[in-house]
Design a protein around this motif. Structure first.
Motif, PDB file in Angstrom:
ATOM      1  N   ARG A   1      31.968  -3.590   2.448  1.00 58.16           N
ATOM      2  CA  ARG A   1      32.412  -2.186   2.589  1.00 58.16           C
ATOM      3  C   ARG A   1      31.596  -1.456   3.642  1.00 58.16           C
ATOM      4  O   ARG A   1      32.127  -0.689   4.444  1.00 58.16           O
ATOM      5  N   SER A   2      30.286  -1.674   3.656  1.00 58.95           N
ATOM      6  CA  SER A   2      29.420  -0.910   4.560  1.00 58.95           C
ATOM      7  C   SER A   2      29.547  -1.348   6.016  1.00 58.95           C
ATOM      8  O   SER A   2      29.238  -0.563   6.911  1.00 58.95           O
ATOM      9  N   THR A   3      29.982  -2.563   6.269  1.00 64.16           N
ATOM     10  CA  THR A   3      30.155  -3.016   7.660  1.00 64.16           C
ATOM     11  C   THR A   3      31.584  -2.820   8.162  1.00 64.16           C
ATOM     12  O   THR A   3      31.830  -2.994   9.353  1.00 64.16           O
ATOM     13  N   TYR A   4      32.525  -2.478   7.267  1.00 62.29           N
ATOM     14  CA  TYR A   4      33.912  -2.239   7.653  1.00 62.29           C
ATOM     15  C   TYR A   4      33.971  -1.178   8.748  1.00 62.29           C
ATOM     16  O   TYR A   4      33.255  -0.189   8.664  1.00 62.29           O
ATOM     17  N   PRO A   5      34.740  -1.321   9.827  1.00 66.15           N
ATOM     18  CA  PRO A   5      35.794  -2.308  10.010  1.00 66.15           C
ATOM     19  C   PRO A   5      35.327  -3.626  10.640  1.00 66.15           C
ATOM     20  O   PRO A   5      36.150  -4.474  10.949  1.00 66.15           O
ATOM     21  N   ASN A   6      34.030  -3.790  10.831  1.00 72.71           N
ATOM     22  CA  ASN A   6      33.547  -5.067  11.362  1.00 72.71           C
ATOM     23  C   ASN A   6      33.409  -6.089  10.247  1.00 72.71           C
ATOM     24  O   ASN A   6      33.250  -5.733   9.083  1.00 72.71           O
ATOM     25  N   GLU A   7      33.455  -7.347  10.632  1.00 75.15           N
ATOM     26  CA  GLU A   7      33.192  -8.426   9.690  1.00 75.15           C
ATOM     27  C   GLU A   7      31.686  -8.574   9.517  1.00 75.15           C
ATOM     28  O   GLU A   7      30.916  -8.172  10.378  1.00 75.15           O
ATOM     29  N   PHE A   8      31.295  -9.154   8.407  1.00 72.89           N
ATOM     30  CA  PHE A   8      29.906  -9.582   8.251  1.00 72.89           C
ATOM     31  C   PHE A   8      29.944 -11.047   7.865  1.00 72.89           C
ATOM     32  O   PHE A   8      30.955 -11.545   7.365  1.00 72.89           O
ATOM     33  N   ALA A   9      28.851 -11.750   8.089  1.00 72.99           N
ATOM     34  CA  ALA A   9      28.785 -13.167   7.724  1.00 72.99           C
ATOM     35  C   ALA A   9      27.370 -13.541   7.324  1.00 72.99           C
ATOM     36  O   ALA A   9      26.397 -12.961   7.818  1.00 72.99           O
ATOM     37  N   GLY A  10      27.272 -14.488   6.438  1.00 71.67           N
ATOM     38  CA  GLY A  10      25.983 -14.995   6.002  1.00 71.67           C
ATOM     39  C   GLY A  10      26.142 -16.353   5.352  1.00 71.67           C
ATOM     40  O   GLY A  10      27.249 -16.880   5.245  1.00 71.67           O
ATOM     41  N   LEU A  11      25.035 -16.895   4.928  1.00 68.28           N
ATOM     42  CA  LEU A  11      25.031 -18.170   4.221  1.00 68.28           C
ATOM     43  C   LEU A  11      24.659 -17.931   2.769  1.00 68.28           C
ATOM     44  O   LEU A  11      23.961 -16.968   2.444  1.00 68.28           O
ATOM     45  N   LEU A  12      25.139 -18.799   1.891  1.00 70.61           N
ATOM     46  CA  LEU A  12      24.891 -18.668   0.466  1.00 70.61           C
ATOM     47  C   LEU A  12      23.788 -19.624   0.029  1.00 70.61           C
ATOM     48  O   LEU A  12      23.763 -20.783   0.448  1.00 70.61           O
TER      49      LEU A  12
ATOM     50  N   GLY B   1      20.747 -12.884  15.131  1.00 72.37           N
ATOM     51  CA  GLY B   1      21.665 -13.100  16.241  1.00 72.37           C
ATOM     52  C   GLY B   1      23.129 -13.171  15.861  1.00 72.37           C
ATOM     53  O   GLY B   1      23.983 -13.377  16.718  1.00 72.37           O
ATOM     54  N   THR B   2      23.451 -12.988  14.579  1.00 70.07           N
ATOM     55  CA  THR B   2      24.859 -13.003  14.169  1.00 70.07           C
ATOM     56  C   THR B   2      25.594 -11.883  14.894  1.00 70.07           C
ATOM     57  O   THR B   2      25.123 -10.758  14.951  1.00 70.07           O
ATOM     58  N   GLU B   3      26.727 -12.233  15.481  1.00 69.79           N
ATOM     59  CA  GLU B   3      27.545 -11.258  16.206  1.00 69.79           C
ATOM     60  C   GLU B   3      28.721 -10.862  15.340  1.00 69.79           C
ATOM     61  O   GLU B   3      29.362 -11.710  14.725  1.00 69.79           O
ATOM     62  N   SER B   4      29.013  -9.562  15.286  1.00 65.94           N
ATOM     63  CA  SER B   4      30.059  -9.061  14.417  1.00 65.94           C
ATOM     64  C   SER B   4      30.961  -8.095  15.169  1.00 65.94           C
ATOM     65  O   SER B   4      30.489  -7.284  15.959  1.00 65.94           O
ATOM     66  N   SER B   5      32.263  -8.219  14.896  1.00 67.07           N
ATOM     67  CA  SER B   5      33.236  -7.299  15.486  1.00 67.07           C
ATOM     68  C   SER B   5      34.367  -7.100  14.481  1.00 67.07           C
ATOM     69  O   SER B   5      34.323  -7.644  13.378  1.00 67.07           O
ATOM     70  N   GLU B   6      35.390  -6.352  14.892  1.00 71.26           N
ATOM     71  CA  GLU B   6      36.539  -6.137  14.020  1.00 71.26           C
ATOM     72  C   GLU B   6      37.372  -7.397  13.861  1.00 71.26           C
ATOM     73  O   GLU B   6      38.156  -7.509  12.926  1.00 71.26           O
ATOM     74  N   SER B   7      37.223  -8.373  14.760  1.00 70.79           N
ATOM     75  CA  SER B   7      38.059  -9.572  14.691  1.00 70.79           C
ATOM     76  C   SER B   7      37.325 -10.814  14.208  1.00 70.79           C
ATOM     77  O   SER B   7      37.956 -11.777  13.797  1.00 70.79           O
ATOM     78  N   ASN B   8      35.986 -10.819  14.274  1.00 72.80           N
ATOM     79  CA  ASN B   8      35.269 -11.990  13.770  1.00 72.80           C
ATOM     80  C   ASN B   8      33.779 -11.713  13.630  1.00 72.80           C
ATOM     81  O   ASN B   8      33.279 -10.683  14.058  1.00 72.80           O
TER      82      ASN B   8
ATOM     83  N   VAL C   1      29.595 -17.021   3.512  1.00 74.34           N
ATOM     84  CA  VAL C   1      30.310 -15.846   3.044  1.00 74.34           C
ATOM     85  C   VAL C   1      30.618 -14.994   4.259  1.00 74.34           C
ATOM     86  O   VAL C   1      29.815 -14.890   5.188  1.00 74.34           O
ATOM     87  N   HIS C   2      31.816 -14.418   4.276  1.00 74.44           N
ATOM     88  CA  HIS C   2      32.123 -13.434   5.307  1.00 74.44           C
ATOM     89  C   HIS C   2      33.247 -12.535   4.821  1.00 74.44           C
ATOM     90  O   HIS C   2      33.908 -12.823   3.840  1.00 74.44           O
ATOM     91  N   SER C   3      33.394 -11.422   5.512  1.00 78.34           N
ATOM     92  CA  SER C   3      34.430 -10.468   5.144  1.00 78.34           C
ATOM     93  C   SER C   3      35.572 -10.514   6.159  1.00 78.34           C
ATOM     94  O   SER C   3      35.384 -10.920   7.297  1.00 78.34           O
ATOM     95  N   HIS C   4      36.737 -10.122   5.678  1.00 75.62           N
ATOM     96  CA  HIS C   4      37.900  -9.914   6.535  1.00 75.62           C
ATOM     97  C   HIS C   4      38.260  -8.430   6.437  1.00 75.62           C
ATOM     98  O   HIS C   4      38.487  -7.938   5.322  1.00 75.62           O
ATOM     99  N   PRO C   5      38.303  -7.716   7.556  1.00 71.50           N
ATOM    100  CA  PRO C   5      38.645  -6.288   7.516  1.00 71.50           C
ATOM    101  C   PRO C   5      40.077  -6.027   7.056  1.00 71.50           C
ATOM    102  O   PRO C   5      40.416  -4.902   6.734  1.00 71.50           O
ATOM    103  N   SER C   6      40.898  -7.064   7.010  1.00 74.21           N
ATOM    104  CA  SER C   6      42.254  -6.908   6.483  1.00 74.21           C
ATOM    105  C   SER C   6      42.242  -7.349   5.019  1.00 74.21           C
ATOM    106  O   SER C   6      41.243  -7.825   4.502  1.00 74.21           O
TER     107      SER C   6
END
Length: 135
Positions: free
Chosen positions: A23-34, A49-56, A73-78
């Motif tokens: 929610r806090s990174t929306y509309p960008n995606e976030f990603a991490g490892l579990l 160095g993780t790069e984040s945008s609205e598409s990936n 783990v990662h989020s999809h803004p859609s």
């Protein structure tokens, strides 16, 4: 290092954290490892160095410290929470459990997949993660 252990579930607090970060990174995606302890996913590791945008979101796997990951783990803004071809490539490199959280990031807006992109059941467990000191 990728760890292949039997995963019993995810700690409720960890899932809540994933949904809040989404929610806090929306509309960008976030990603991490579990990461997991005793077969329960308890932590999310953010790589430098993780790069984040609205598409990936692009994880810099070469930045992974000497730790064990059980998945990603990662989020999809859609609200679409199916893995893309790029997601499947990441899944094949980062363990056995992969969570995608989709907008609006509620408790029904996420799914877990195996390394081939098949949905797997991931029970949400009410476990005590302990009181860790934050520096």
């Amino acid at each position: 290092m990728i760890k292949n252990i039997e995963i019993k579930g995810i700690a409720k607090d960890t899932l809540d954290f994933i949904l809040e970060v989404s929610r806090s990174t929306y509309p960008n995606e976030f990603a991490g490892l579990l990461e997991a302890e005793d077969g329960i996913i308890t932590d999310v590791l953010f790589l430098p160095g993780t790069e984040s945008s609205e598409s990936n979101a692009v994880l810099k796997l070469f930045m992974m410290p000497n730790t064990s990951a059980v998945g990603s783990v990662h989020s999809h803004p859609s609200s679409i929470i199916r893995p893309s071809k790029a997601d499947l490539r990441l899944f094949s490199k980062t363990g056995t459990r992969h969570i995608i959280a989709g907008h609006p990031y509620g408790h029904k807006n996420w799914k877990c997949y195996d390394g081939t992109g098949q949905i797997v059941d991931l029970p949400v467990l009410d476990v005590d993660l302990g009181d860790e000191d934050v520096l």
